[in-house]
Motif scaffolding. Structure first.
Motif, PDB file in Angstrom:
ATOM      1  N   HIS A  42     -29.135 -24.302  60.259  1.00 32.58           N
ATOM      2  CA  HIS A  42     -29.077 -24.207  61.723  1.00 32.58           C
ATOM      3  C   HIS A  42     -28.715 -25.574  62.326  1.00 32.58           C
ATOM      4  O   HIS A  42     -29.270 -26.603  61.910  1.00 32.58           O
ATOM      5  CB  HIS A  42     -30.427 -23.747  62.266  1.00 32.58           C
ATOM      6  CG  HIS A  42     -30.354 -23.279  63.681  1.00 32.58           C
ATOM      7  ND1 HIS A  42     -30.329 -24.159  64.748  1.00 32.58           N
ATOM      8  CD2 HIS A  42     -30.247 -22.032  64.217  1.00 32.58           C
ATOM      9  CE1 HIS A  42     -30.242 -23.469  65.875  1.00 32.58           C
ATOM     10  NE2 HIS A  42     -30.186 -22.173  65.575  1.00 32.58           N
ATOM     11  N   PRO A  43     -27.803 -25.600  63.314  1.00 30.07           N
ATOM     12  CA  PRO A  43     -27.426 -26.890  63.914  1.00 30.07           C
ATOM     13  C   PRO A  43     -28.620 -27.686  64.465  1.00 30.07           C
ATOM     14  O   PRO A  43     -28.606 -28.919  64.425  1.00 30.07           O
ATOM     15  CB  PRO A  43     -26.464 -26.471  65.039  1.00 30.07           C
ATOM     16  CG  PRO A  43     -25.824 -25.225  64.523  1.00 30.07           C
ATOM     17  CD  PRO A  43     -26.925 -24.500  63.776  1.00 30.07           C
ATOM     18  N   CYS A  47     -27.852 -18.320  73.156  1.00 28.98           N
ATOM     19  CA  CYS A  47     -28.636 -19.211  72.297  1.00 28.98           C
ATOM     20  C   CYS A  47     -29.160 -20.360  73.154  1.00 28.98           C
ATOM     21  O   CYS A  47     -28.380 -21.079  73.790  1.00 28.98           O
ATOM     22  CB  CYS A  47     -27.759 -19.753  71.168  1.00 28.98           C
ATOM     23  SG  CYS A  47     -28.575 -21.051  70.214  1.00 28.98           S
ATOM     24  N   PHE A 103     -30.097 -23.147  72.419  1.00 29.95           N
ATOM     25  CA  PHE A 103     -29.661 -24.476  71.962  1.00 29.95           C
ATOM     26  C   PHE A 103     -28.229 -24.777  72.401  1.00 29.95           C
ATOM     27  O   PHE A 103     -27.742 -25.887  72.206  1.00 29.95           O
ATOM     28  CB  PHE A 103     -29.791 -24.543  70.425  1.00 29.95           C
ATOM     29  CG  PHE A 103     -29.606 -25.916  69.839  1.00 29.95           C
ATOM     30  CD1 PHE A 103     -30.403 -26.986  70.244  1.00 29.95           C
ATOM     31  CD2 PHE A 103     -28.630 -26.147  68.879  1.00 29.95           C
ATOM     32  CE1 PHE A 103     -30.233 -28.255  69.706  1.00 29.95           C
ATOM     33  CE2 PHE A 103     -28.456 -27.419  68.332  1.00 29.95           C
ATOM     34  CZ  PHE A 103     -29.270 -28.470  68.746  1.00 29.95           C
ATOM     35  N   ASN A 104     -27.549 -23.795  73.026  1.00 29.60           N
ATOM     36  CA  ASN A 104     -26.099 -23.965  73.254  1.00 29.60           C
ATOM     37  C   ASN A 104     -25.716 -25.207  74.073  1.00 29.60           C
ATOM     38  O   ASN A 104     -24.692 -25.820  73.788  1.00 29.60           O
ATOM     39  CB  ASN A 104     -25.447 -22.660  73.774  1.00 29.60           C
ATOM     40  CG  ASN A 104     -25.743 -22.362  75.233  1.00 29.60           C
ATOM     41  OD1 ASN A 104     -25.479 -23.156  76.115  1.00 29.60           O
ATOM     42  ND2 ASN A 104     -26.281 -21.171  75.485  1.00 29.60           N
ATOM     43  N   CYS A 149     -25.448 -28.046  71.532  1.00 29.64           N
ATOM     44  CA  CYS A 149     -24.858 -27.744  70.219  1.00 29.64           C
ATOM     45  C   CYS A 149     -23.360 -27.998  70.223  1.00 29.64           C
ATOM     46  O   CYS A 149     -22.618 -27.404  71.010  1.00 29.64           O
ATOM     47  CB  CYS A 149     -25.137 -26.284  69.855  1.00 29.64           C
ATOM     48  SG  CYS A 149     -24.479 -25.833  68.247  1.00 29.64           S
ATOM     49  N   PHE A 157     -21.315 -26.987  68.141  1.00 22.35           N
ATOM     50  CA  PHE A 157     -20.581 -25.862  67.551  1.00 22.35           C
ATOM     51  C   PHE A 157     -20.585 -24.632  68.459  1.00 22.35           C
ATOM     52  O   PHE A 157     -20.117 -23.569  68.058  1.00 22.35           O
ATOM     53  CB  PHE A 157     -21.213 -25.482  66.207  1.00 22.35           C
ATOM     54  CG  PHE A 157     -21.345 -26.639  65.266  1.00 22.35           C
ATOM     55  CD1 PHE A 157     -20.259 -27.047  64.491  1.00 22.35           C
ATOM     56  CD2 PHE A 157     -22.530 -27.348  65.165  1.00 22.35           C
ATOM     57  CE1 PHE A 157     -20.366 -28.125  63.635  1.00 22.35           C
ATOM     58  CE2 PHE A 157     -22.650 -28.433  64.318  1.00 22.35           C
ATOM     59  CZ  PHE A 157     -21.560 -28.830  63.548  1.00 22.35           C
ATOM     60  N   ALA A 158     -21.122 -24.765  69.684  1.00 27.90           N
ATOM     61  CA  ALA A 158     -21.282 -23.586  70.553  1.00 27.90           C
ATOM     62  C   ALA A 158     -19.938 -22.893  70.813  1.00 27.90           C
ATOM     63  O   ALA A 158     -18.921 -23.544  71.058  1.00 27.90           O
ATOM     64  CB  ALA A 158     -21.935 -24.003  71.861  1.00 27.90           C
ATOM     65  N   MET A 159     -19.970 -21.556  70.737  1.00 31.20           N
ATOM     66  CA  MET A 159     -18.759 -20.731  70.986  1.00 31.20           C
ATOM     67  C   MET A 159     -19.082 -19.805  72.159  1.00 31.20           C
ATOM     68  O   MET A 159     -20.229 -19.761  72.626  1.00 31.20           O
ATOM     69  CB  MET A 159     -18.456 -19.870  69.746  1.00 31.20           C
ATOM     70  CG  MET A 159     -18.392 -20.647  68.464  1.00 31.20           C
ATOM     71  SD  MET A 159     -18.575 -19.554  67.029  1.00 31.20           S
ATOM     72  CE  MET A 159     -20.326 -19.293  66.958  1.00 31.20           C
ATOM     73  N   CYS A 197     -22.143 -17.687  71.894  1.00 35.57           N
ATOM     74  CA  CYS A 197     -23.422 -18.415  71.982  1.00 35.57           C
ATOM     75  C   CYS A 197     -23.912 -18.504  73.422  1.00 35.57           C
ATOM     76  O   CYS A 197     -25.091 -18.723  73.666  1.00 35.57           O
ATOM     77  CB  CYS A 197     -23.268 -19.828  71.439  1.00 35.57           C
ATOM     78  SG  CYS A 197     -22.568 -19.904  69.793  1.00 35.57           S
ATOM     79  N   PRO A 238     -28.875 -15.173  69.271  1.00 33.63           N
ATOM     80  CA  PRO A 238     -28.687 -14.835  67.846  1.00 33.63           C
ATOM     81  C   PRO A 238     -29.998 -14.365  67.225  1.00 33.63           C
ATOM     82  O   PRO A 238     -31.041 -15.012  67.406  1.00 33.63           O
ATOM     83  CB  PRO A 238     -28.223 -16.161  67.222  1.00 33.63           C
ATOM     84  CG  PRO A 238     -28.690 -17.226  68.153  1.00 33.63           C
ATOM     85  CD  PRO A 238     -28.790 -16.626  69.515  1.00 33.63           C
ATOM     86  N   CYS A 285     -28.266 -17.974  64.091  1.00 33.76           N
ATOM     87  CA  CYS A 285     -27.104 -18.735  64.558  1.00 33.76           C
ATOM     88  C   CYS A 285     -25.859 -17.876  64.430  1.00 33.76           C
ATOM     89  O   CYS A 285     -25.701 -17.145  63.454  1.00 33.76           O
ATOM     90  CB  CYS A 285     -26.952 -20.009  63.716  1.00 33.76           C
ATOM     91  SG  CYS A 285     -25.532 -21.008  64.185  1.00 33.76           S
ATOM     92  N   HIS A 286     -24.958 -17.956  65.430  1.00 32.25           N
ATOM     93  CA  HIS A 286     -23.729 -17.169  65.391  1.00 32.25           C
ATOM     94  C   HIS A 286     -22.648 -17.772  64.489  1.00 32.25           C
ATOM     95  O   HIS A 286     -21.629 -17.129  64.250  1.00 32.25           O
ATOM     96  CB  HIS A 286     -23.153 -17.026  66.804  1.00 32.25           C
ATOM     97  CG  HIS A 286     -24.003 -16.190  67.717  1.00 32.25           C
ATOM     98  ND1 HIS A 286     -24.428 -14.931  67.381  1.00 32.25           N
ATOM     99  CD2 HIS A 286     -24.507 -16.444  68.955  1.00 32.25           C
ATOM    100  CE1 HIS A 286     -25.158 -14.429  68.377  1.00 32.25           C
ATOM    101  NE2 HIS A 286     -25.222 -15.338  69.340  1.00 32.25           N
ATOM    102  N   LEU A 287     -22.844 -19.013  64.040  1.00 35.58           N
ATOM    103  CA  LEU A 287     -21.817 -19.613  63.167  1.00 35.58           C
ATOM    104  C   LEU A 287     -21.647 -18.761  61.914  1.00 35.58           C
ATOM    105  O   LEU A 287     -22.625 -18.249  61.374  1.00 35.58           O
ATOM    106  CB  LEU A 287     -22.255 -21.005  62.715  1.00 35.58           C
ATOM    107  CG  LEU A 287     -21.944 -22.217  63.584  1.00 35.58           C
ATOM    108  CD1 LEU A 287     -22.470 -23.477  62.891  1.00 35.58           C
ATOM    109  CD2 LEU A 287     -20.452 -22.342  63.839  1.00 35.58           C
TER     110      LEU A 287
END
Ligand code: SF4
Length: 330
Positions: free
Chosen positions: A248-249, A286, A288-289, A292, A294-296, A299, A304, A319-321
């Motif tokens: 997890h990030p 999420c 944490f977005n 983060c 890596f947020a998309m 997210c 997630p 996590c969506h990654l």
């Protein structure tokens, strides 16, 4: 092995003047007899509120509690106060962060320990004193019988924490909950206390839930780790697995922000940018977005779920990654 404590979908929210604080938002975990779980997260992640709730210490008209906390089959969340008092300090004991405010300053250590024993056990004062001296010896306090007549202020912070541990173990609890037990101590004393907790846990077979903001602490004592963020568990894994293959990030951020002997000093530490979110109005998707890298798009709108990692058995991550991207970061 069946679980000693099984927490299912625990939610805790507080009604405040500013709005409803969603302190714990659907966490689940279990602890088997003799095993230890470390719950890690920043301040405000819900790690302490969750365990205080399990102990029945957050009940108030402003608090809404949901889910289940099964201790040997009994749901602690629905027990009456009388039964909870029988369980607290007897079958489940707690060690708090600050021993000075947990011990009564005007009452001798012996009297406090004797009371902690006799409130749950029908034993003579002499037998309770003998047990108290035995416990102080177990936790490495020199001259334990003499110490019984002393007051908490006569002891150092580390020695006071040892007294708290001795009191917690007084009635042979099946489960010990330690909330940041070493945060108020200096680094060398921290190491001694952690070693003590780990060895006592092994010797007595007590299960342990240790709550901390410090991944170094869980590395010392935990069999399994749950990482919490904004009231939810975002990653859960056996301790070796979590350190070898974090997914997890947020966990990556926690690991990057602690000093490592295997990295050059010149690399420095990498703090997690930003701040933990408001639990009254957490970000959608999420939580944490905002922090983060890596947020998309997904997210920003979809929370997630905590799901098994395809890469390792017993490893859960929210996590969506894509799994291969999470693995690439290892
Ligand atoms: Fe980052 Fe998205 Fe994973 Fe949340 S779900 S940790 S925002 S990549």
């Amino acid at each position: 092995m069946s679980a000693l404590l099984e927490v299912r979908d625990l939610t805790v929210s507080f009604d405040t003047e500013d709005g409803v604080v969603h302190a714990v938002d659907g966490i689940s975990y279990s602890v088997e007899p003799g095993k230890s779980l470390g719950i890690v997260g920043e301040s405000g992640s819900g790690k302490t509120v969750g365990t205080l709730t399990i102990m029945g210490l957050t009940r108030s008209p402003n608090t809404t509690i949901g889910g289940e906390a099964l201790f040997e089959g009994e749901n602690l969340l629905t027990l009456d106060e009388e039964r909870m008092r029988e369980i607290r300090g007897n079958e489940i004991a707690m060690i708090f962060q600050d021993p000075l405010s947990s011990l009564h300053p005007y009452v001798t250590i012996g009297d406090q320990m004797v009371e902690a024993i006799r409130v749950h056990r029908n034993v003579s004062k002499k037998a309770a004193e003998d047990r108290s001296a035995e416990l102080l010896g177990m936790v490495g306090i020199p001259d334990p019988r003499q110490r019984l007549s002393g007051h908490p202020y006569e002891l150092s912070g580390g020695m006071r924490q040892r007294v708290m541990i001795a009191m917690a173990l007084a009635n042979d609890p099946r489960l010990l909950i330690a909330d940041e037990p070493t945060t108020a101590l200096d680094v060398t004393v921290q190491a001694q206390i952690l070693e003590l907790v780990a060895s006592l846990q092994r010797e007595t077979g007590t299960a342990l839930v240790i709550i901390t903001h410090d991944l170094g602490v869980v590395a010392e004592v935990a069999d399994e780790v749950a990482v919490m963020y904004a009231g939810r568990i975002v990653e859960r894994a056996p301790v070796d697995e979590l350190f070898a293959r974090p997914e997890h990030p947020y966990t990556w951020g926690l690991l990057d922000s602690i000093p490592r002997l295997d990295r050059p000093v010149s690399e420095g530490l990498t703090p997690i940018p930003g701040r933990p979110p408001s639990l009254i109005a957490p970000p959608p998707g999420c939580a944490f977005n905002p922090r983060c890298e890596f947020a998309m798009d997904e997210c920003l709108s979809v929370i997630p779920p905590l799901e098994p990692s395809p890469a390792s058995a017993g490893h859960l991550v929210a996590c969506h990654l894509e799994p291969r991207k999470r693995e690439r970061r290892r």
